[in-house]
Scaffold this motif. Structure first.
Motif, PDB file in Angstrom:
ATOM      1  N   ARG A 159       0.829  -1.219   0.000  1.00  0.00           N
ATOM      2  CA  ARG A 159       0.000   0.000   0.000  1.00  0.00           C
ATOM      3  C   ARG A 159       0.855   1.256   0.000  1.00  0.00           C
ATOM      4  NH1 ARG A 159      -4.835  -1.775   4.050  1.00  0.00           N
ATOM      5  NH2 ARG A 159      -5.854  -3.156   2.571  1.00  0.00           N
ATOM      6  N   LEU A 162       0.787   4.169  -2.887  1.00  0.00           N
ATOM      7  CA  LEU A 162       0.641   5.597  -2.587  1.00  0.00           C
ATOM      8  C   LEU A 162       1.790   6.385  -3.213  1.00  0.00           C
ATOM      9  CD1 LEU A 162      -0.809   7.916  -1.188  1.00  0.00           C
ATOM     10  CD2 LEU A 162       0.506   7.373   0.872  1.00  0.00           C
ATOM     11  N   ASN A 196     -10.717   1.936   8.411  1.00  0.00           N
ATOM     12  CA  ASN A 196      -9.925   2.425   7.286  1.00  0.00           C
ATOM     13  C   ASN A 196      -8.593   3.037   7.700  1.00  0.00           C
ATOM     14  OD1 ASN A 196     -11.927   1.662   5.430  1.00  0.00           O
ATOM     15  ND2 ASN A 196     -13.077   3.510   5.886  1.00  0.00           N
ATOM     16  N   SER A 251      -1.608   5.272   8.313  1.00  0.00           N
ATOM     17  CA  SER A 251      -2.093   5.443   6.951  1.00  0.00           C
ATOM     18  C   SER A 251      -3.567   5.082   6.891  1.00  0.00           C
ATOM     19  CB  SER A 251      -1.288   4.582   5.973  1.00  0.00           C
ATOM     20  OG  SER A 251      -1.476   3.219   6.257  1.00  0.00           O
ATOM     21  N   GLN A 285      -7.301   5.320   4.019  1.00  0.00           N
ATOM     22  CA  GLN A 285      -7.982   5.796   2.821  1.00  0.00           C
ATOM     23  C   GLN A 285      -9.473   5.638   3.032  1.00  0.00           C
ATOM     24  OE1 GLN A 285      -6.324   4.652  -0.987  1.00  0.00           O
ATOM     25  NE2 GLN A 285      -8.360   4.074  -1.695  1.00  0.00           N
ATOM     26  N   VAL A 296     -11.614  10.800  -2.588  1.00  0.00           N
ATOM     27  CA  VAL A 296     -10.981   9.848  -1.683  1.00  0.00           C
ATOM     28  C   VAL A 296     -10.056  10.625  -0.756  1.00  0.00           C
ATOM     29  CG1 VAL A 296      -9.472   7.837  -1.509  1.00  0.00           C
ATOM     30  CG2 VAL A 296     -11.117   8.000  -3.376  1.00  0.00           C
ATOM     31  N   ARG A 337      -7.058  10.513   1.888  1.00  0.00           N
ATOM     32  CA  ARG A 337      -5.935   9.643   2.227  1.00  0.00           C
ATOM     33  C   ARG A 337      -5.089  10.310   3.299  1.00  0.00           C
ATOM     34  NH1 ARG A 337      -6.267   9.834  -3.264  1.00  0.00           N
ATOM     35  NH2 ARG A 337      -6.663   7.866  -4.325  1.00  0.00           N
TER      36      ARG A 337
END
Length: 185
Positions: free
Chosen positions: A43, A47, A108, A121, A123, A138, A140
């Motif tokens: 992930r 990113l 999340n 982290s 999203q 979205v 983040r």
């Protein structure tokens, strides 16, 4: 919300006794679980690639002008990542990290723990902008926080309530004052 340790050992947090209800008790506390490390790395790479694409688009929009690489990268980060306010406090036995994450659900948010660093982290699709006709925004987050002391990755506790994430990290090899005094005498 997921908690990641650096080892391969997977551990479930121990449930803590619930205090008697008062007006000051947080009602939405959630404890997280540890997961293997490889998903976090994937992930993070995704990113990084997303930011790189956005930075390249900014480079194109500037007419391919040289010398603005860092400016384009930082601008791409600011366009893609939600800013967060983070506070780090240290006591004799632990480090506490608090981060404000309004608009995120606990499921999340991911926490990756290393001996002297943590990563936060996440999203989430912004529910206020999600509709059939409009492309949903979205949100983040990605924070890397260097810690002032080494911590025990197996003794991490995280809670999330009303948009505030609190992570309590136990320091390694901390001798209580009473024990230290008896060892010196």
């Amino acid at each position: 919300m997921k908690l990641r340790g650096t080892g391969e050992k997977v551990a479930e947090p121990r449930p803590e006794p619930r205090p008697e209800p008062t007006s000051e008790v947080k009602s939405e506390l959630k404890i997280v679980r540890l997961l293997p490390e490889d998903l976090f790395l994937r992930r993070t790479a995704d990113l990084h690639q997303l930011i790189a694409k956005q930075a390249y688009q900014l480079f194109q929009e500037s007419g391919f002008a040289d010398g603005h690489d860092l400016e384009h990268w930082l601008q791409a980060e600011s366009q893609l990542l939600t800013p967060t306010r983070t506070e780090v406090r240290e006591s004799q036995v632990a480090i506490t990290v608090k981060t404000i994450l309004f608009g995120f659900d606990a499921e999340n948010i991911e926490i990756h723990v290393e001996p002297q660093r943590i990563f936060i982290s996440g999203q989430q699709v912004d529910k206020s902008e999600a509709s059939a006709e409009v492309k949903a925004r979205v949100k983040r987050i990605f924070r890397s926080i260097d810690l002032p002391a080494q911590i025990d990755a197996d003794k991490v506790r995280a809670t999330f309530s009303r948009g505030e994430l609190e992570i309590r990290l136990q320091k390694i090899n901390v001798v209580p004052k009473a024990d230290a005094a008896s060892n010196n005498g």
